[in-house]
Design a protein around this motif. Structure first.
Motif, mmCIF file in Angstrom:
data_model
loop_
_atom_site.group_PDB
_atom_site.id
_atom_site.type_symbol
_atom_site.label_atom_id
_atom_site.label_comp_id
_atom_site.label_asym_id
_atom_site.label_seq_id
_atom_site.Cartn_x
_atom_site.Cartn_y
_atom_site.Cartn_z
ATOM 1 N N ASN A 1 0.808 -1.227 0.000
ATOM 2 C CA ASN A 1 0.000 0.000 0.000
ATOM 3 C C ASN A 1 0.839 1.274 0.000
ATOM 4 O OD1 ASN A 1 -2.285 -1.622 0.079
ATOM 5 N ND2 ASN A 1 -2.413 -1.576 2.319
ATOM 6 N N TYR A 2 2.003 1.227 0.653
ATOM 7 C CA TYR A 2 2.799 2.440 0.805
ATOM 8 C C TYR A 2 4.246 2.268 0.335
ATOM 9 C CZ TYR A 2 -1.143 3.257 3.916
ATOM 10 O OH TYR A 2 -2.408 3.378 4.428
ATOM 11 N N ASN A 3 4.526 1.158 -0.314
ATOM 12 C CA ASN A 3 5.881 0.865 -0.810
ATOM 13 C C ASN A 3 6.922 0.907 0.314
ATOM 14 O OD1 ASN A 3 5.109 0.568 -3.550
ATOM 15 N ND2 ASN A 3 5.087 2.809 -3.794
ATOM 16 N N ALA A 4 6.510 0.465 1.494
ATOM 17 C CA ALA A 4 7.434 0.433 2.630
ATOM 18 C C ALA A 4 8.465 -0.674 2.433
ATOM 19 C CB ALA A 4 6.657 0.202 3.928
ATOM 20 N N THR A 5 9.609 -0.508 3.052
ATOM 21 C CA THR A 5 10.705 -1.475 2.894
ATOM 22 C C THR A 5 10.909 -2.357 4.127
ATOM 23 O OG1 THR A 5 12.316 0.147 3.682
ATOM 24 C CG2 THR A 5 11.901 0.049 1.298
ATOM 25 N N ASP A 6 10.073 -2.176 5.143
ATOM 26 C CA ASP A 6 10.251 -2.946 6.376
ATOM 27 C C ASP A 6 10.165 -4.450 6.129
ATOM 28 O OD1 ASP A 6 10.532 -0.604 7.700
ATOM 29 O OD2 ASP A 6 8.529 -0.585 8.589
ATOM 30 N N MET A 7 9.248 -4.839 5.246
ATOM 31 C CA MET A 7 9.065 -6.270 4.985
ATOM 32 C C MET A 7 10.292 -6.855 4.297
ATOM 33 S SD MET A 7 6.833 -8.554 5.645
ATOM 34 C CE MET A 7 6.703 -10.311 5.291
ATOM 35 N N SER A 8 10.852 -6.098 3.380
ATOM 36 C CA SER A 8 12.048 -6.575 2.677
ATOM 37 C C SER A 8 13.215 -6.755 3.642
ATOM 38 C CB SER A 8 12.433 -5.591 1.565
ATOM 39 O OG SER A 8 11.405 -5.476 0.614
ATOM 40 N N VAL A 9 13.355 -5.808 4.565
ATOM 41 C CA VAL A 9 14.424 -5.910 5.569
ATOM 42 C C VAL A 9 14.213 -7.143 6.436
ATOM 43 C CG1 VAL A 9 15.465 -4.806 7.589
ATOM 44 C CG2 VAL A 9 14.824 -3.424 5.594
ATOM 45 N N LEU A 10 12.966 -7.383 6.822
ATOM 46 C CA LEU A 10 12.639 -8.542 7.645
ATOM 47 C C LEU A 10 12.946 -9.845 6.900
ATOM 48 C CD1 LEU A 10 11.338 -9.420 10.373
ATOM 49 C CD2 LEU A 10 9.174 -9.589 9.128
ATOM 50 N N GLU A 11 12.581 -9.897 5.633
ATOM 51 C CA GLU A 11 12.830 -11.096 4.829
ATOM 52 C C GLU A 11 14.321 -11.392 4.713
ATOM 53 O OE1 GLU A 11 9.068 -11.205 1.732
ATOM 54 O OE2 GLU A 11 10.706 -9.780 1.364
ATOM 55 N N LYS A 12 15.111 -10.352 4.488
ATOM 56 C CA LYS A 12 16.555 -10.540 4.354
ATOM 57 C C LYS A 12 17.194 -10.950 5.674
ATOM 58 C CE LYS A 12 16.888 -7.096 0.635
ATOM 59 N NZ LYS A 12 17.386 -5.743 0.260
ATOM 60 N N THR A 13 16.671 -10.387 6.779
ATOM 61 C CA THR A 13 17.239 -10.689 8.091
ATOM 62 C C THR A 13 16.941 -12.117 8.521
ATOM 63 O OG1 THR A 13 16.999 -8.368 8.754
ATOM 64 C CG2 THR A 13 17.335 -9.990 10.503
ATOM 65 N N LEU A 14 15.686 -12.522 8.333
ATOM 66 C CA LEU A 14 15.261 -13.842 8.796
ATOM 67 C C LEU A 14 15.378 -14.920 7.729
ATOM 68 C CD1 LEU A 14 12.034 -12.917 10.823
ATOM 69 C CD2 LEU A 14 14.372 -13.202 11.655
ATOM 70 N N GLN A 15 15.663 -14.497 6.491
ATOM 71 C CA GLN A 15 15.723 -15.416 5.355
ATOM 72 C C GLN A 15 14.390 -16.152 5.194
ATOM 73 O OE1 GLN A 15 19.169 -17.974 5.521
ATOM 74 N NE2 GLN A 15 20.598 -16.262 5.567
ATOM 75 N N CYS A 16 13.335 -15.344 5.147
ATOM 76 C CA CYS A 16 11.996 -15.849 4.893
ATOM 77 C C CYS A 16 11.448 -15.118 3.674
ATOM 78 C CB CYS A 16 11.094 -15.642 6.108
ATOM 79 S SG CYS A 16 11.047 -13.930 6.724
ATOM 80 N N CYS A 17 10.296 -15.539 3.198
ATOM 81 C CA CYS A 17 9.762 -14.947 1.974
ATOM 82 C C CYS A 17 8.261 -14.746 2.079
ATOM 83 C CB CYS A 17 10.072 -15.858 0.786
ATOM 84 S SG CYS A 17 9.544 -15.188 -0.809
ATOM 85 N N GLY A 18 7.826 -13.490 1.967
ATOM 86 C CA GLY A 18 6.403 -13.188 2.006
ATOM 87 C C GLY A 18 5.807 -13.412 3.379
ATOM 88 N N LEU A 19 4.511 -13.165 3.475
ATOM 89 C CA LEU A 19 3.837 -13.361 4.742
ATOM 90 C C LEU A 19 3.669 -14.839 5.050
ATOM 91 C CD1 LEU A 19 2.494 -11.879 7.112
ATOM 92 C CD2 LEU A 19 0.318 -12.052 5.873
ATOM 93 N N GLU A 20 3.239 -15.593 4.032
ATOM 94 C CA GLU A 20 3.022 -17.030 4.203
ATOM 95 C C GLU A 20 3.812 -17.844 3.188
ATOM 96 O OE1 GLU A 20 -1.174 -17.452 3.902
ATOM 97 O OE2 GLU A 20 -1.561 -16.623 5.896
ATOM 98 N N GLY A 21 4.836 -17.253 2.603
ATOM 99 C CA GLY A 21 5.636 -17.925 1.601
ATOM 100 C C GLY A 21 5.553 -17.191 0.264
ATOM 101 N N PRO A 22 6.229 -17.683 -0.775
ATOM 102 C CA PRO A 22 6.222 -17.021 -2.086
ATOM 103 C C PRO A 22 4.825 -16.838 -2.667
ATOM 104 C CG PRO A 22 7.923 -18.706 -1.988
ATOM 105 C CD PRO A 22 7.116 -18.853 -0.743
ATOM 106 N N ARG A 23 3.895 -17.722 -2.269
ATOM 107 C CA ARG A 23 2.538 -17.593 -2.807
ATOM 108 C C ARG A 23 1.864 -16.303 -2.375
ATOM 109 N NH1 ARG A 23 2.030 -21.429 1.242
ATOM 110 N NH2 ARG A 23 0.570 -20.937 2.931
#
Length: 222
Positions: A119-141
């Protein structure tokens, strides 16, 4: 016999302290130090570890106190053990509730980061994914559901299939279960110490009364 049981109890509590220190406190401090929920977990288990240490001191002091002090004075130590048991129950019951509440708030925050990402092009999720090595909220889907391309950081080097919400749940939810288990074990040990000490005091008082009676009646018998 009692000495062996005492040593086993002390070794058990020492092992529990070391397990919490190495597996939870140190591990989470280094691995997830940047997360607010990590602070909550470490604070809770540090408190439990300190309490277990106090229990060991109280156990040693109570036994020493019982053997070195005059017969009737040792009764006054029982309220101290009762107070510690009561304090442990109410304090860590509240902290467990706080830990659970903060965990739920953190999970809600993950969902909000995911929405802000679109919604706001925030980067917090990307930082979280890189830190934890996870992808998306529930996976790539999760990206596919929004008709978005899976970002490059979701490949490490192959596609990471674990969603960030699942990663957090698998990592921090077991800490709540472990916290409840250690909390109950701590109360159980405190209750054993209180019961053991009360029984020893009872036997000592009965023995003292017996000796007193012998002193009263022995002159008449002679």
């Amino acid at each position: 016999m009692v000495g062996n049981k005492t040593k086993k109890l002390v070794v058990l509590l020492l092992g529990l302290d070391l397990a919490i220190l190495l597996r939870i406190i140190i591990y989470f401090s280094f691995r997830y130090s940047s997360f607010k929920i990590t602070t909550d977990v470490i604070s809770y288990f540090c408190g439990l570890t300190s309490t277990i240490f106090i229990i060991k001191i109280l156990f040693w002091v109570s036994i020493s106190f019982l053997s070195l002090t005059a017969d009737w004075i040792v009764v006054g130590y029982i309220p101290v053990l009762v107070y510690v048991l009561n304090w442990t129950y109410f304090t860590f019951s509240q902290r467990l509730q706080l830990l659970k509440k903060n965990y739920e708030l953190y999970m809600d925050g993950i969902s909000q980061k995911w929405l802000n990402n679109f919604n706001y092009n925030a980067t917090d999720m990307s930082v979280l994914e890189k830190t934890l090595q996870c992808c998306g909220l529930e996976g790539p889907r999760s990206y596919m559901s929004y008709l978005r391309t899976v970002p490059k950081h979701c490949f490490n080097p192959e596609l990471i299939t674990l969603g960030c919400s699942y990663f957090i749940e698998n990592t921090f939810y077991p800490m709540q279960e472990a916290g409840i288990l250690v909390f109950r074990l701590t109360l159980f040990v405190e209750l054993i110490i209180l019961s053991f000490y009360t029984l020893k005091v009872y036997k000592k008082i009965i023995g003292s009364i017996g000796k007193h009676k012998k002193q009263i009646f022995s002159p008449h018998c002679s």
